[in-house]
Design a protein around this motif. Structure first.
Motif, PDB file in Angstrom:
ATOM      1  N   GLY A 196       0.827  -1.217   0.000  1.00  0.00           N
ATOM      2  CA  GLY A 196       0.000   0.000   0.000  1.00  0.00           C
ATOM      3  C   GLY A 196       0.855   1.258   0.000  1.00  0.00           C
ATOM      4  O   GLY A 196       0.535   2.251  -0.676  1.00  0.00           O
ATOM      5  N   CYS A 202       3.702   1.501  -1.336  1.00  0.00           N
ATOM      6  CA  CYS A 202       4.224   1.626  -2.697  1.00  0.00           C
ATOM      7  C   CYS A 202       3.158   2.234  -3.622  1.00  0.00           C
ATOM      8  O   CYS A 202       3.470   3.104  -4.444  1.00  0.00           O
ATOM      9  CB  CYS A 202       4.666   0.255  -3.184  1.00  0.00           C
ATOM     10  N   PHE A 203       1.904   1.812  -3.462  1.00  0.00           N
ATOM     11  CA  PHE A 203       0.806   2.437  -4.219  1.00  0.00           C
ATOM     12  C   PHE A 203       0.800   3.949  -3.939  1.00  0.00           C
ATOM     13  O   PHE A 203       0.676   4.760  -4.857  1.00  0.00           O
ATOM     14  CB  PHE A 203      -0.554   1.842  -3.799  1.00  0.00           C
ATOM     15  N   ASP A 204       0.921   4.312  -2.646  1.00  0.00           N
ATOM     16  CA  ASP A 204       0.852   5.736  -2.279  1.00  0.00           C
ATOM     17  C   ASP A 204       2.028   6.520  -2.872  1.00  0.00           C
ATOM     18  O   ASP A 204       1.853   7.634  -3.379  1.00  0.00           O
ATOM     19  CB  ASP A 204       0.817   5.885  -0.751  1.00  0.00           C
ATOM     20  N   ALA A 218       1.738   6.792  -6.714  1.00  0.00           N
ATOM     21  CA  ALA A 218       0.697   7.777  -7.063  1.00  0.00           C
ATOM     22  C   ALA A 218       1.260   9.193  -6.945  1.00  0.00           C
ATOM     23  O   ALA A 218       0.925  10.078  -7.741  1.00  0.00           O
ATOM     24  CB  ALA A 218      -0.512   7.603  -6.158  1.00  0.00           C
ATOM     25  N   GLY A 262      -3.741   4.059  -3.583  1.00  0.00           N
ATOM     26  CA  GLY A 262      -4.384   2.816  -4.042  1.00  0.00           C
ATOM     27  C   GLY A 262      -5.564   3.079  -4.957  1.00  0.00           C
ATOM     28  O   GLY A 262      -5.542   2.704  -6.144  1.00  0.00           O
ATOM     29  N   ILE A 277      -4.521   5.021  -8.226  1.00  0.00           N
ATOM     30  CA  ILE A 277      -3.858   4.201  -9.252  1.00  0.00           C
ATOM     31  C   ILE A 277      -4.873   3.283  -9.920  1.00  0.00           C
ATOM     32  O   ILE A 277      -4.871   3.120 -11.150  1.00  0.00           O
ATOM     33  CB  ILE A 277      -2.726   3.359  -8.616  1.00  0.00           C
ATOM     34  N   LYS A 308       9.098   0.994  -6.971  1.00  0.00           N
ATOM     35  CA  LYS A 308       8.825   2.441  -6.897  1.00  0.00           C
ATOM     36  C   LYS A 308       9.932   3.220  -7.624  1.00  0.00           C
ATOM     37  O   LYS A 308       9.652   4.132  -8.409  1.00  0.00           O
ATOM     38  CB  LYS A 308       8.770   2.816  -5.409  1.00  0.00           C
ATOM     39  N   ALA A 348       0.389   3.368 -14.544  1.00  0.00           N
ATOM     40  CA  ALA A 348      -0.434   2.964 -13.393  1.00  0.00           C
ATOM     41  C   ALA A 348      -0.936   1.524 -13.581  1.00  0.00           C
ATOM     42  O   ALA A 348      -0.902   0.725 -12.646  1.00  0.00           O
ATOM     43  CB  ALA A 348      -1.616   3.920 -13.236  1.00  0.00           C
ATOM     44  N   GLN A 362       0.135  -1.590 -11.158  1.00  0.00           N
ATOM     45  CA  GLN A 362      -0.891  -2.332 -10.421  1.00  0.00           C
ATOM     46  C   GLN A 362      -0.813  -3.826 -10.742  1.00  0.00           C
ATOM     47  O   GLN A 362      -0.920  -4.678  -9.862  1.00  0.00           O
ATOM     48  CB  GLN A 362      -2.272  -1.781 -10.805  1.00  0.00           C
ATOM     49  N   VAL A 402      -5.045  -2.844   0.637  1.00  0.00           N
ATOM     50  CA  VAL A 402      -4.749  -3.200  -0.759  1.00  0.00           C
ATOM     51  C   VAL A 402      -5.710  -4.292  -1.257  1.00  0.00           C
ATOM     52  O   VAL A 402      -5.973  -4.407  -2.453  1.00  0.00           O
ATOM     53  CB  VAL A 402      -3.261  -3.617  -0.914  1.00  0.00           C
ATOM     54  N   ASN A 448      -8.414  -3.627  -3.688  1.00  0.00           N
ATOM     55  CA  ASN A 448      -8.097  -3.458  -5.112  1.00  0.00           C
ATOM     56  C   ASN A 448      -8.840  -4.492  -5.971  1.00  0.00           C
ATOM     57  O   ASN A 448      -8.668  -5.705  -5.808  1.00  0.00           O
ATOM     58  CB  ASN A 448      -6.580  -3.588  -5.318  1.00  0.00           C
TER      59      ASN A 448
END
Ligand code: KG4
Ligand code: ZN
Length: 356
Positions: A172, A174-176, A179, A189, A192, A228, A256, A260, A289, A292
């Protein structure tokens, strides 16, 4: 079934949450999200988070009791998240719960936040619908959130073995961060995921590709910080190549989508491997996450194809992100297992690194 009445409180990060449960039935679940507050800073400032918890906690607890039409004196026990999390945030929930435990004279159950994410799967509704298999253990739980990415083997209720976890960033997180690199906003999250959906429309044949970190590492650990960095370099190189300071939308959405997909591929591959090795009868997903859609869909399909005899549980999205109902569910199963081991408010302490 024991219909013990539980008040649960969760404030480990940026959600102020309280829930009332009668046994494993959720009667109310109030989540006050601080997202709007943290959007301004593109991330959580811990001091801001704890202040916001202080402002909201009493209202949130009152609302949970009100929605459940339950009076304080009917509550049998108070459950609270004691860690891991942000210390200032945890303090607000733990001290509120302790004050209630003291004033109401109720026993308490301290809960590990990660364990709570696992127990979001044990809500009565989904359990009833899917409990064709009587014996659900051994089970494998993948918990992927802003703070954790862990594969956990469960041999019974409350019986855990950590098989692997992230060596650096959580999925999560890494998603943040990605983004942020792509200027898609906070939290990463959902941002993306929304951009990735558009990618198919804008660019059906994207050539962007990133390596799947540690997918063949032979263990159950994860690593997301290199991914990242790979995104960051790809963005810089593409900006240079196109001589722009902001990439066009069709490239951003393609990045993105690929990002993902990489995260989902790695999480799914390791979960299926672990389920095979430990002959899991049940596979569960939890943490932010797990909200998702791509991950949910692909993991469900992978379990169906590769492990057709295993059961797959997944909480609804509201129970994947932080909430207090999962803390109450965990407390309920702890109570069923060991009714004599309830705690007094004096024994409840924050633990930033609790063992599973
Ligand atoms: O479990 P959670 O609410 O809080 C922690 O315990 O960390 O998880 C929050 C994390 C954030 O990093 C957020 O970006 C991620 O979960 N998240 C998602 C989605 N919704 C929330 N990640 C991917 N796809 C989503 N739809
Ligand atoms: Zn969480």
């Amino acid at each position: 079934m024991d219909k013990i009445k539980i008040l649960a409180i969760e404030t480990s990060c940026d959600e102020t949450a309280a829930a009332v449960l009668f046994g494993d039935k959720i009667k109310s679940s109030i989540v006050y999200s601080q997202l709007n507050l943290h959007r301004k800073t593109d991330g959580i400032v811990p001091e801001v988070a704890s202040r916001a918890h202080i402002e909201k906690i009493i209202t949130v607890v009152e609302q949970a009791l009100l929605d459940a039409r339950t009076r304080p004196k009917e509550i049998d026990l108070v459950a609270v998240t004691i860690g891991p999390g942000l210390i200032g945030s945890l303090l607000v929930g733990v001290d509120t719960a302790k004050a209630l435990g003291f004033i109401w004279g109720k026993p308490m159950v301290p809960i590990n936040h990660v364990e709570g994410h696992i127990y979001a799967n044990f809500v009565r509704e989904i359990k009833n619908k899917k409990s064709k298999i009587k014996n659900i253990f051994p089970a494998i739980a993948l918990i992927a959130s802003g703070g954790h990415t862990s594969l956990i083997l469960m041999r019974g209720h409350g019986n855990y073995k950590l098989l692997g976890s992230t060596l650096d960033d959580a999925a999560g997180e890494c998603f943040d961060k990605v983004a942020k690199i792509l200027n898609l906003g906070y939290p990463g999250g959902p941002a993306i995921a929304a951009a990735a959906v558009k990618s198919k429309i804008l660019n059906p044949k994207s050539k962007i590709s990133f390596p799947r970190p540690m997918i063949d590492s032979g263990n159950f650990d994860f690593s997301f910080s290199g991914l990242k960095t790979a995104v960051l370099y790809a963005v810089r190189n593409l900006e240079k190549y196109y001589q722009v300071t902001r990439l066009p939308d069709y490239i951003i959405t393609a990045i993105a989508a690929e990002f993902q997909q990489v995260v989902a591929d790695v999480l799914i591959s390791k979960t299926i491997k672990a389920a095979r090795v430990y002959k899991a009868k049940l596979i569960m997903l939890g943490g932010g996450v797990a909200a998702n859609k791509l991950l949910r869909r692909h993991l469900r399909a992978a379990v169906k194809k590769e492990l057709p005899n295993s059961l797959f549980l997944i909480p609804n999205s509201r129970l994947c992100t932080d909430n207090a109902a999962m803390i109450g569910l965990c407390a309920y199963y702890r109570y069923l297992k060991d009714k004599k081991n309830l705690k007094n408010w004096r024994e409840i302490k924050i633990n930033l690194n609790p063992k599973l």
